[in-house]
Design a protein around this motif. Structure first.
Motif, PDB file in Angstrom:
ATOM      1  N   LYS A 147      -4.137   0.062  -1.573  1.00  0.00           N
ATOM      2  CA  LYS A 147      -4.477   0.262  -0.171  1.00  0.00           C
ATOM      3  C   LYS A 147      -3.725   1.481   0.353  1.00  0.00           C
ATOM      4  CE  LYS A 147      -4.467  -1.989   4.347  1.00  0.00           C
ATOM      5  NZ  LYS A 147      -4.123  -3.217   5.110  1.00  0.00           N
ATOM      6  N   VAL A 148      -4.461   2.378   0.990  1.00  0.00           N
ATOM      7  CA  VAL A 148      -3.824   3.537   1.612  1.00  0.00           C
ATOM      8  C   VAL A 148      -3.522   3.162   3.061  1.00  0.00           C
ATOM      9  CG1 VAL A 148      -3.987   5.995   2.098  1.00  0.00           C
ATOM     10  CG2 VAL A 148      -5.166   5.047   0.109  1.00  0.00           C
ATOM     11  N   ILE A 149      -2.253   2.959   3.356  1.00  0.00           N
ATOM     12  CA  ILE A 149      -1.854   2.505   4.687  1.00  0.00           C
ATOM     13  C   ILE A 149      -2.123   3.574   5.746  1.00  0.00           C
ATOM     14  CG2 ILE A 149       0.087   1.719   6.086  1.00  0.00           C
ATOM     15  CD1 ILE A 149      -0.851  -0.267   4.001  1.00  0.00           C
ATOM     16  N   GLY A 150      -1.781   4.794   5.433  1.00  0.00           N
ATOM     17  CA  GLY A 150      -1.960   5.874   6.393  1.00  0.00           C
ATOM     18  C   GLY A 150      -1.416   7.179   5.847  1.00  0.00           C
ATOM     19  N   ILE A 151      -1.585   8.210   6.645  1.00  0.00           N
ATOM     20  CA  ILE A 151      -1.136   9.549   6.266  1.00  0.00           C
ATOM     21  C   ILE A 151      -0.101  10.040   7.276  1.00  0.00           C
ATOM     22  CG2 ILE A 151      -1.860  11.971   6.017  1.00  0.00           C
ATOM     23  CD1 ILE A 151      -4.538  10.947   5.006  1.00  0.00           C
ATOM     24  N   VAL A 152       0.946  10.637   6.767  1.00  0.00           N
ATOM     25  CA  VAL A 152       1.971  11.255   7.610  1.00  0.00           C
ATOM     26  C   VAL A 152       1.917  12.756   7.367  1.00  0.00           C
ATOM     27  CG1 VAL A 152       4.423  11.424   8.145  1.00  0.00           C
ATOM     28  CG2 VAL A 152       3.438   9.211   7.513  1.00  0.00           C
ATOM     29  N   MET A 153       1.691  13.509   8.408  1.00  0.00           N
ATOM     30  CA  MET A 153       1.613  14.956   8.280  1.00  0.00           C
ATOM     31  C   MET A 153       2.990  15.569   8.490  1.00  0.00           C
ATOM     32  SD  MET A 153      -2.034  16.093   9.778  1.00  0.00           S
ATOM     33  CE  MET A 153      -1.871  17.475   8.648  1.00  0.00           C
ATOM     34  N   THR A 154       3.354  16.500   7.635  1.00  0.00           N
ATOM     35  CA  THR A 154       4.642  17.176   7.735  1.00  0.00           C
ATOM     36  C   THR A 154       4.431  18.681   7.805  1.00  0.00           C
ATOM     37  OG1 THR A 154       4.851  17.282   5.324  1.00  0.00           O
ATOM     38  CG2 THR A 154       5.807  15.363   6.430  1.00  0.00           C
ATOM     39  N   MET A 155       5.499  19.374   8.180  1.00  0.00           N
ATOM     40  CA  MET A 155       5.494  20.839   8.239  1.00  0.00           C
ATOM     41  C   MET A 155       4.439  21.381   9.197  1.00  0.00           C
ATOM     42  SD  MET A 155       6.135  21.842   4.247  1.00  0.00           S
ATOM     43  CE  MET A 155       7.370  20.985   3.249  1.00  0.00           C
ATOM     44  N   LEU A 156       4.138  20.621  10.230  1.00  0.00           N
ATOM     45  CA  LEU A 156       3.165  21.064  11.224  1.00  0.00           C
ATOM     46  C   LEU A 156       3.747  22.176  12.085  1.00  0.00           C
ATOM     47  CD1 LEU A 156       1.855  17.576  12.324  1.00  0.00           C
ATOM     48  CD2 LEU A 156       0.461  19.374  11.313  1.00  0.00           C
ATOM     49  N   PRO A 157       2.900  23.092  12.568  1.00  0.00           N
ATOM     50  CA  PRO A 157       3.403  24.118  13.487  1.00  0.00           C
ATOM     51  C   PRO A 157       3.754  23.495  14.833  1.00  0.00           C
ATOM     52  CG  PRO A 157       1.012  24.239  13.288  1.00  0.00           C
ATOM     53  CD  PRO A 157       1.474  23.247  12.267  1.00  0.00           C
ATOM     54  N   THR A 158       4.669  24.137  15.536  1.00  0.00           N
ATOM     55  CA  THR A 158       5.087  23.628  16.841  1.00  0.00           C
ATOM     56  C   THR A 158       4.148  24.058  17.956  1.00  0.00           C
ATOM     57  OG1 THR A 158       6.526  25.552  17.124  1.00  0.00           O
ATOM     58  CG2 THR A 158       7.503  23.566  16.178  1.00  0.00           C
ATOM     59  N   LYS A 159       3.332  25.088  17.684  1.00  0.00           N
ATOM     60  CA  LYS A 159       2.399  25.573  18.695  1.00  0.00           C
ATOM     61  C   LYS A 159       1.046  25.827  18.044  1.00  0.00           C
ATOM     62  CE  LYS A 159       5.973  27.906  21.436  1.00  0.00           C
ATOM     63  NZ  LYS A 159       6.417  29.199  22.009  1.00  0.00           N
ATOM     64  N   GLY A 160       0.042  25.955  18.884  1.00  0.00           N
ATOM     65  CA  GLY A 160      -1.266  26.303  18.378  1.00  0.00           C
ATOM     66  C   GLY A 160      -2.189  25.119  18.262  1.00  0.00           C
ATOM     67  N   VAL A 161      -3.395  25.387  17.786  1.00  0.00           N
ATOM     68  CA  VAL A 161      -4.433  24.368  17.728  1.00  0.00           C
ATOM     69  C   VAL A 161      -4.093  23.249  16.763  1.00  0.00           C
ATOM     70  CG1 VAL A 161      -5.724  25.599  15.934  1.00  0.00           C
ATOM     71  CG2 VAL A 161      -6.917  24.044  17.478  1.00  0.00           C
ATOM     72  N   ASP A 162      -3.292  23.519  15.736  1.00  0.00           N
ATOM     73  CA  ASP A 162      -2.953  22.500  14.736  1.00  0.00           C
ATOM     74  C   ASP A 162      -1.616  21.825  14.984  1.00  0.00           C
ATOM     75  OD1 ASP A 162      -5.258  22.711  13.079  1.00  0.00           O
ATOM     76  OD2 ASP A 162      -4.493  24.618  12.328  1.00  0.00           O
ATOM     77  N   SER A 163      -0.956  22.136  16.093  1.00  0.00           N
ATOM     78  CA  SER A 163       0.315  21.474  16.387  1.00  0.00           C
ATOM     79  C   SER A 163       0.049  20.008  16.677  1.00  0.00           C
ATOM     80  CB  SER A 163       1.004  22.138  17.579  1.00  0.00           C
ATOM     81  OG  SER A 163       0.202  22.025  18.732  1.00  0.00           O
ATOM     82  N   TYR A 164       0.985  19.167  16.292  1.00  0.00           N
ATOM     83  CA  TYR A 164       0.759  17.729  16.390  1.00  0.00           C
ATOM     84  C   TYR A 164       1.313  17.143  17.676  1.00  0.00           C
ATOM     85  CZ  TYR A 164      -0.388  13.255  14.276  1.00  0.00           C
ATOM     86  OH  TYR A 164      -0.955  12.056  13.987  1.00  0.00           O
TER      87      TYR A 164
ATOM     88  N   GLY B 190       0.819  -1.205   0.000  1.00  0.00           N
ATOM     89  CA  GLY B 190       0.000   0.000   0.000  1.00  0.00           C
ATOM     90  C   GLY B 190       0.847   1.247   0.000  1.00  0.00           C
ATOM     91  N   ALA B 191       0.150   2.377   0.104  1.00  0.00           N
ATOM     92  CA  ALA B 191       0.823   3.675   0.021  1.00  0.00           C
ATOM     93  C   ALA B 191       0.714   4.433   1.335  1.00  0.00           C
ATOM     94  CB  ALA B 191       0.229   4.513  -1.109  1.00  0.00           C
ATOM     95  N   ILE B 192       1.787   5.096   1.672  1.00  0.00           N
ATOM     96  CA  ILE B 192       1.812   6.050   2.781  1.00  0.00           C
ATOM     97  C   ILE B 192       1.820   7.434   2.151  1.00  0.00           C
ATOM     98  CG2 ILE B 192       3.125   6.914   4.746  1.00  0.00           C
ATOM     99  CD1 ILE B 192       4.351   4.104   5.008  1.00  0.00           C
ATOM    100  N   VAL B 193       0.792   8.222   2.435  1.00  0.00           N
ATOM    101  CA  VAL B 193       0.634   9.535   1.805  1.00  0.00           C
ATOM    102  C   VAL B 193       1.126  10.621   2.749  1.00  0.00           C
ATOM    103  CG1 VAL B 193      -0.969  11.164   0.751  1.00  0.00           C
ATOM    104  CG2 VAL B 193      -1.341   8.700   0.493  1.00  0.00           C
ATOM    105  N   VAL B 194       2.066  11.415   2.284  1.00  0.00           N
ATOM    106  CA  VAL B 194       2.591  12.538   3.058  1.00  0.00           C
ATOM    107  C   VAL B 194       1.750  13.772   2.744  1.00  0.00           C
ATOM    108  CG1 VAL B 194       4.579  14.060   3.387  1.00  0.00           C
ATOM    109  CG2 VAL B 194       4.913  11.589   3.136  1.00  0.00           C
ATOM    110  N   ALA B 195       1.316  14.471   3.783  1.00  0.00           N
ATOM    111  CA  ALA B 195       0.493  15.679   3.617  1.00  0.00           C
ATOM    112  C   ALA B 195       1.136  16.815   4.392  1.00  0.00           C
ATOM    113  CB  ALA B 195      -0.927  15.434   4.110  1.00  0.00           C
ATOM    114  N   ALA B 196       1.539  17.869   3.687  1.00  0.00           N
ATOM    115  CA  ALA B 196       2.213  19.005   4.316  1.00  0.00           C
ATOM    116  C   ALA B 196       1.194  20.024   4.806  1.00  0.00           C
ATOM    117  CB  ALA B 196       3.184  19.665   3.333  1.00  0.00           C
TER     118      ALA B 196
END
Length: 469
Positions: free
Chosen positions: A427-444, A399-405
């Protein structure tokens, strides 16, 4: 939108809200400063019906009711030309009765015979003078004109000033507290509107919440944005204790639990569009897997813009394409990297037909052979939307691992990329998020314990293979 969605909008748009609030307060304060102060002076007159000394109680009550009925009509007379013309003449004003009437108002409390005359002017003394002069003129018009008996004699209606107007000590307008409060309220509304509008019009993926709203594909991990990632793309190797390196180990842990019932352990790493960090993610994930003692093969299957050789500091002129066309055997181009069981297969020469080559029987045979010999095969492939290479290749693997910035890829682009994979029965195995902020509501990091970690698509200059045998 749910209540939680509104909270996210408020948290993400707090700057817009604060700017609107402060701007509203500033405008309200500025209006107070530039506005001309206005003063209000008031005088009160009492209206009564004269009666004889021998009047009965019933006559007194009747006279009081009559006076109350008259007061309702007298309110309209206060600002009439017949009352104001004498005032203009007395005070020597250069205005018309209609202009002066805009400064004067008359009211009467319910069930009383008291008329309150209010005058607004920019000069406090002039306001008092106008109020008193209007009251006097009003009295003359009522007693000596409108209510004067036809047969002569004194008027039965008596109008008497009971509270003369005095110059007010402070202006009633502008009201500093009221203006600031109103400005703050309007600014807050504008700020909230801007925050909601920004959230509504924003089409980009910013965090876990946006991904979960688009697809049921699980999120395997996340890495934060690092402006210096081009200087050290292999963070797991160059700084293994860095919190960003730990994010790739977290991704490694999650990957080991997917596809557990399938003997196929080859995974395609791709993205929706260029520049989302798929190549650095693939390389660091391979390093993290090799740390556990697993045998890992890292293949640069991006036959259009290969980057792994540059990241790993390897010679990449001979590689995957040469193996697929049968020019050289796999063992001759598979290069071991470091002191772990990590092997790298560069892209080799760029072919004119990448999609056909990646979907060929030779590729199927290569993957089958590697799947029997090693624990993991990671293939760095081109983005899904510009070309079909990754979709073709993912159908041959687990399957594929999709990177989402975060902040780069649009929601429609990520949805289209996943749809392209589903259409090829991949098959889409999962998503890896990149370039996430270090702070705030969207920080991972705060929610999933993935910290720091950057993604970059800019290849570094070839470097020495430190620790490579």
């Amino acid at each position: 939108m749910t209540f939680q969605d509104y909270l996210r909008v408020l948290r993400k748009g707090w700057i817009h809200i604060m700017v609107g609030l402060l701007l509203g307060i500033a405008i309200g304060s500025a209006l107070v400063i530039v506005a001309t102060p206005k003063y209000e002076a008031q005088t009160k007159v009492f209206v009564s019906v004269q009666s004889s000394e021998s009047a009965s109680a019933g006559e007194l009550v009747s006279g009081n009711s009559y006076a109350q009925q008259k007061v309702k009509s007298y309110l309209d007379i206060v600002a009439s030309p017949s009352v104001l013309e004498p005032v203009i003449k007395e005070l020597g004003l250069d205005v018309s009765p209609s202009e002066l009437a805009t400064q004067i108002s008359a009211t009467s409390p319910a069930n009383t015979v008291i008329i309150q005359i209010s005058v607004v002017d920019t000069d406090p003394q002039q306001a008092a003078n106008l109020a008193n002069a209007t009251a006097n003129s009003f009295q003359d018009v009522i007693v000596d004109d409108l209510e004067k008996p036809l047969g002569g004699g004194p008027s039965l209606v008596k109008v008497q000033t009971i509270q003369p107007a005095v110059p007010p000590s402070k202006p009633f307008s502008p009201n500093l507290a009221q203006n600031i409060a109103l400005g703050a309220l309007l600014g807050l509304i504008v700020g909230l509107g801007a925050a909601v509008l920004r959230s509504t019009l924003d089409t980009r993926v910013h965090g876990r919440h946006d991904v979960e709203a688009l697809t049921d594909v699980p999120i395997l991990g996340g890495t934060t944005y690092d402006p210096e990632s081009t200087q050290h793309p292999l963070i797991v190797h160059t700084d293994p204790r860095n919190p960003r390196a730990e994010s790739f180990r977290g991704l490694r842990t999650n990957l080991r639990f997917v596809n557990v019932d399938d003997s196929q352990r080859a995974f395609v790493v791709t993205s929706s569009i260029p520049g989302e960090g798929k190549s650095t993610t693939t390389a660091n994930l391979a390093l993290a897997l090799a740390e556990t003692g697993a045998r890992v093969v890292l293949i640069d299957a991006d036959l259009r813009l290969p980057r792994l050789a540059g990241y790993m500091g390897l010679e990449g002129s001979v590689g995957l394409t040469d193996v697929l066309i049968g020019r050289v055997p796999l063992a001759d181009v598979l290069q071991r990297w470091g002191d772990k069981e990590l092997y790298v297969l560069p892209a080799g020469q760029l072919p004119p037909n990448p999609s056909e080559l990646l979907g060929s029987e030779a590729m199927v045979s290569l993957l089958a052979a590697l799947n029997k010999q090693v624990d993991y095969v990671l293939l760095d492939s081109p983005p899904l939307l510009p070309v079909t290479d990754a979709a073709v290749l993912s159908s041959l693997t687990a399957g594929a691992i999709v990177v989402a910035a975060a902040g780069k890829v649009k929601k429609t682009e990520l949805s289209s990329a996943i749809r392209n994979l589903n259409q090829t029965n991949s098959k889409v195995i999962g998503i890896v998020m990149t370039m996430l902020p270090t702070k705030g509501v969207d920080s991972y990091g705060g929610e999933y314990s993935y910290y720091g970690g950057a993604a970059s698509e800019t290849p570094a200059k070839p470097r020495s293979r430190r620790g490579r045998k």
